[in-house]
Design a protein around this motif. Sequence first.
Motif, PDB file in Angstrom:
ATOM      1  N   THR A 272       1.117  -1.378   0.260  1.00 46.11           N
ATOM      2  CA  THR A 272      -0.144   0.379  -0.039  1.00 46.11           C
ATOM      3  C   THR A 272       0.785   1.100  -0.240  1.00 46.11           C
ATOM      4  OG1 THR A 272      -0.250   0.123   2.450  1.00 46.11           O
ATOM      5  CG2 THR A 272      -2.643  -0.985   0.729  1.00 46.11           C
TER       6      THR A 272
ATOM      7  N   GLU B  57       3.498   3.604  -1.317  1.00 46.90           N
ATOM      8  CA  GLU B  57       4.000   4.022  -3.345  1.00 46.90           C
ATOM      9  C   GLU B  57       4.691   3.281  -3.550  1.00 46.90           C
ATOM     10  OE1 GLU B  57       3.255   7.202  -6.494  1.00 46.90           O
ATOM     11  OE2 GLU B  57       2.640   8.102  -4.642  1.00 46.90           O
TER      12      GLU B  57
ATOM     13  N   ASP C  58       0.651   0.488 -10.244  1.00 45.87           N
ATOM     14  CA  ASP C  58      -0.189   1.214  -9.809  1.00 45.87           C
ATOM     15  C   ASP C  58      -1.998   0.346  -9.893  1.00 45.87           C
ATOM     16  OD1 ASP C  58       1.710   2.925  -8.306  1.00 45.87           O
ATOM     17  OD2 ASP C  58       1.179   4.652 -10.057  1.00 45.87           O
TER      18      ASP C  58
ATOM     19  N   GLU D 124      -4.362   2.092  -8.029  1.00 42.41           N
ATOM     20  CA  GLU D 124      -4.901   2.503  -7.264  1.00 42.41           C
ATOM     21  C   GLU D 124      -6.439   2.963  -7.020  1.00 42.41           C
ATOM     22  OE1 GLU D 124      -3.651   7.112  -7.091  1.00 42.41           O
ATOM     23  OE2 GLU D 124      -1.829   6.337  -6.878  1.00 42.41           O
ATOM     24  N   TYR D 125      -7.176   2.476  -8.124  1.00 40.35           N
ATOM     25  CA  TYR D 125      -8.276   2.451  -8.860  1.00 40.35           C
ATOM     26  C   TYR D 125      -8.817   0.946  -8.056  1.00 40.35           C
ATOM     27  CZ  TYR D 125      -7.017  -1.514 -12.006  1.00 40.35           C
ATOM     28  OH  TYR D 125      -6.506  -2.377 -12.964  1.00 40.35           O
TER      29      TYR D 125
ATOM     30  N   ASN E 212      -5.969   1.315  -4.440  1.00 36.65           N
ATOM     31  CA  ASN E 212      -4.848   1.665  -4.140  1.00 36.65           C
ATOM     32  C   ASN E 212      -3.245   1.098  -3.212  1.00 36.65           C
ATOM     33  OD1 ASN E 212      -3.820   4.267  -3.000  1.00 36.65           O
ATOM     34  ND2 ASN E 212      -4.226   4.617  -1.248  1.00 36.65           N
TER      35      ASN E 212
ATOM     36  N   HIS F 122       0.205  -1.186  -4.663  1.00 31.90           N
ATOM     37  CA  HIS F 122       1.032  -1.004  -6.048  1.00 31.90           C
ATOM     38  C   HIS F 122       1.846  -2.043  -6.056  1.00 31.90           C
ATOM     39  CE1 HIS F 122       0.892   3.251  -5.459  1.00 31.90           C
ATOM     40  NE2 HIS F 122       0.517   3.095  -3.956  1.00 31.90           N
TER      41      HIS F 122
END
Length: 105
Positions: free
Chosen positions: A65, A67, A88, A90-91, A94, A96
């Motif tokens: 989670t 980044e 990513d 994120e959609y 969230n 990576h």
Amino acid sequence: MLSVFSQVPATLVRPTGTIVAGRWVPDVVAPVAITVITPQRASGTDLQMLPDGDRQYVHLKTWSTTELHADDLLTVGGVEHRVVLVEDWEYDGNFHKALIRKVQS
């Protein structure tokens, strides 16, 4: 979503620095403690995202989670890895996904 998978502690170092008199001088950066999903062997589909020359190395994949960026150094279980590719998601929660490769000494 990531809470259903086995997680392990890791440390993250994001290398930074400046160019001084034409030479790269790395900054001293403190490691940050993060949690990642236990790294797994990357699949053939994962490796297709890499340039041809990089596919010959053993890559692992992990999720976090936190980044992540390409060239970050991620230490998991005492072994240092370089992040070579990040996706990513994120959609979708969230988190990576990262492909990592053991740093050769």
